[in-house]
Write a protein that holds these residues in place. Structure first.
Motif, PDB file in Angstrom:
ATOM      1  N   ARG A  57      22.183  89.473 -30.450  1.00 24.96           N
ATOM      2  CA  ARG A  57      20.753  89.788 -30.563  1.00 24.96           C
ATOM      3  C   ARG A  57      20.503  90.665 -31.786  1.00 24.96           C
ATOM      4  O   ARG A  57      19.502  90.498 -32.487  1.00 24.96           O
ATOM      5  N   LYS A  62      18.427  84.487 -30.792  1.00 25.80           N
ATOM      6  CA  LYS A  62      17.467  84.619 -29.702  1.00 25.80           C
ATOM      7  C   LYS A  62      17.566  83.509 -28.662  1.00 25.80           C
ATOM      8  O   LYS A  62      17.061  83.667 -27.554  1.00 25.80           O
ATOM      9  N   ARG A  63      18.180  82.393 -29.005  1.00 20.23           N
ATOM     10  CA  ARG A  63      18.224  81.229 -28.109  1.00 20.23           C
ATOM     11  C   ARG A  63      19.674  80.974 -27.718  1.00 20.23           C
ATOM     12  O   ARG A  63      20.471  80.525 -28.527  1.00 20.23           O
ATOM     13  N   CYS A  85      20.814  87.866 -20.560  1.00 21.65           N
ATOM     14  CA  CYS A  85      19.548  87.486 -21.198  1.00 21.65           C
ATOM     15  C   CYS A  85      18.364  88.122 -20.476  1.00 21.65           C
ATOM     16  O   CYS A  85      17.418  88.585 -21.115  1.00 21.65           O
ATOM     17  N   LEU A  90      15.520  88.392 -23.092  1.00 16.66           N
ATOM     18  CA  LEU A  90      15.608  87.136 -23.811  1.00 16.66           C
ATOM     19  C   LEU A  90      15.227  85.969 -22.909  1.00 16.66           C
ATOM     20  O   LEU A  90      15.196  86.101 -21.682  1.00 16.66           O
ATOM     21  N   VAL A 349       8.797  87.763 -23.862  1.00 20.61           N
ATOM     22  CA  VAL A 349       9.567  86.616 -24.340  1.00 20.61           C
ATOM     23  C   VAL A 349       9.170  85.418 -23.504  1.00 20.61           C
ATOM     24  O   VAL A 349       9.233  85.456 -22.287  1.00 20.61           O
TER      25      VAL A 349
END
Length: 356
Positions: A57, A62-63, A85, A90, A349
């Motif tokens: 991060r 981010k994915r 996450c 996230l 998010v």
């Protein structure tokens, strides 16, 4: 109570301990045994994944997605990725589990990448084979497992046909077996295989050309035992204790007992050391409030904090595979503060469509 050694031992001791309101510092690494008043002292797959997600991060990833073996270790890492996450604000990760068959690995990676075996687009959320609860049990601690993983080192290849998996360029592989989509739906990919199964995974990554700079590959601390043979995924990360943190303890222990400490000794000293620290500070009891203090404790392998839910957050370093037969290099030291940080507010998010 210090010393329930295995997951089964901890499960048997827990009811009586909780009935008597006696805190338990168990030496297992099975996070399923963690609960208020019962702490899992082993270095868990979940803790390793937390550290990797934190570092990724910071790099701007981010994915997150995961390509994991359908065994207890893979399931623990998948659960850990979901928790990490969520803890770090996230989006929900996409996770796919595979068997040891090469076709299963290839299909799972294609699904994660958003394409089917015939090239058609697929939705994001993918799940592999069902859980295999009878597969090999989780190791009791990371260091002991590293010794086991060392026996697999000969099966992890130093080179891979078709080039390096870290090119990150979409197109046909040298073997012509796969094409990566122009834009992958993830920028960090967690793996969990070791030994020969990892060779199969690395072949699939190479064929699909999944790697840096588009995707940061991450994996278990077990890779430390054969990191020099992981050239095909050069740039991959794993989290583990900094070996330098343990040197002083090993020297003192060896001088006292005329032999080096086995890995389990670290956990025992950490548990007893936490109690001793509180006693030296004048504690009259060892309530959950005292044990879960944000400042945590200093352990053999670094700092650690006991969390209210029974998990133990440890200060782990991050290592990067550099290939060419060389050992991995430490790219991030263990943090001095391992207390969990508050996640961004709900809604900050947006989670992707599909499930894990």
């Amino acid at each position: 109570l210090i010393g329930p050694l295995t997951s089964g031992d901890t499960a048997e001791a827990t009811p009586a301990a909780q009935a008597g309101r006696v805190p338990v510092l168990a030496l297992t690494s099975d996070v399923a045994q963690a609960r208020p008043g019962v702490w899992v002292m082993g270095i868990t797959p979940e803790d390793q994944v937390q550290r990797l997600v934190e570092q990724a991060r910071q790099e701007g990833r981010k994915r997150f997605a995961a390509l994991l073996p359908d065994n207890p270790l893979g399931r623990a890492m998948g659960s850990g990725l979901q928790v990490a996450c969520r803890d770090q604000g996230l989006a929900e990760p996409v996770i796919s589990y595979h068997s040891t068959a090469p076709d299963s690995v290839t299909d799972a990676l294609k699904q994660l990448s958003g394409i089917s075996t015939n090239g058609a687009s697929l939705p994001a959320g993918v799940a592999g084979p069902g859980p295999d609860a009878q597969a090999q049990p989780l190791p009791t601690d990371l260091a002991a497992a590293l010794g086991q993983a060392g026996n697999e080192a000969a099966s992890a290849p130093a080179t891979m046909p078709g080039g390096n998996a870290s090119t990150g360029v979409a197109g046909l592989s040298a073997s012509g077996q796969g094409v990566a989509p122009a834009s992958l739906p993830f920028d960090a990919l967690l793996l969990g295989d070791t030994g020969l199964p990892l060779k199969t995974v690395m072949t699939a990554l190479n064929d699909m050309q999944v790697g840096l700079p588009a995707v940061r590959i991450m994996g278990p601390g077990l890779w430390a035992a054969f990191a020099s043979k992981l050239g095909p995924i050069r740039g991959a990360w794993y989290a583990a204790p900094n070996p330098a943190a343990r040197q002083g303890f090993v020297a003192r222990f060896s001088a006292q007992y005329q032999h080096a400490p086995k890995p389990l000794v670290d956990l025992t000293y950490d548990a007893a050391g936490a109690i001793r620290t509180l006693a030296n500070e004048g504690a009259k009891d060892f309530s959950p409030k005292l044990l879960t203090r944000p400042a945590g404790f200093q352990g053999v392998d670094g700092a650690f904090v006991l969390l209210p839910d029974g998990r133990v957050r440890r200060a782990l370093a991050v290592f990067e595979v550099i290939g060419s037969g060389a050992d991995a290099r430490m790219i991030a030291t263990a943090p001095t503060n391992v207390a969990p940080q508050a996640a961004p507010a709900a809604g900050a998010v947006k989670a992707p469509a599909g499930g894990a």
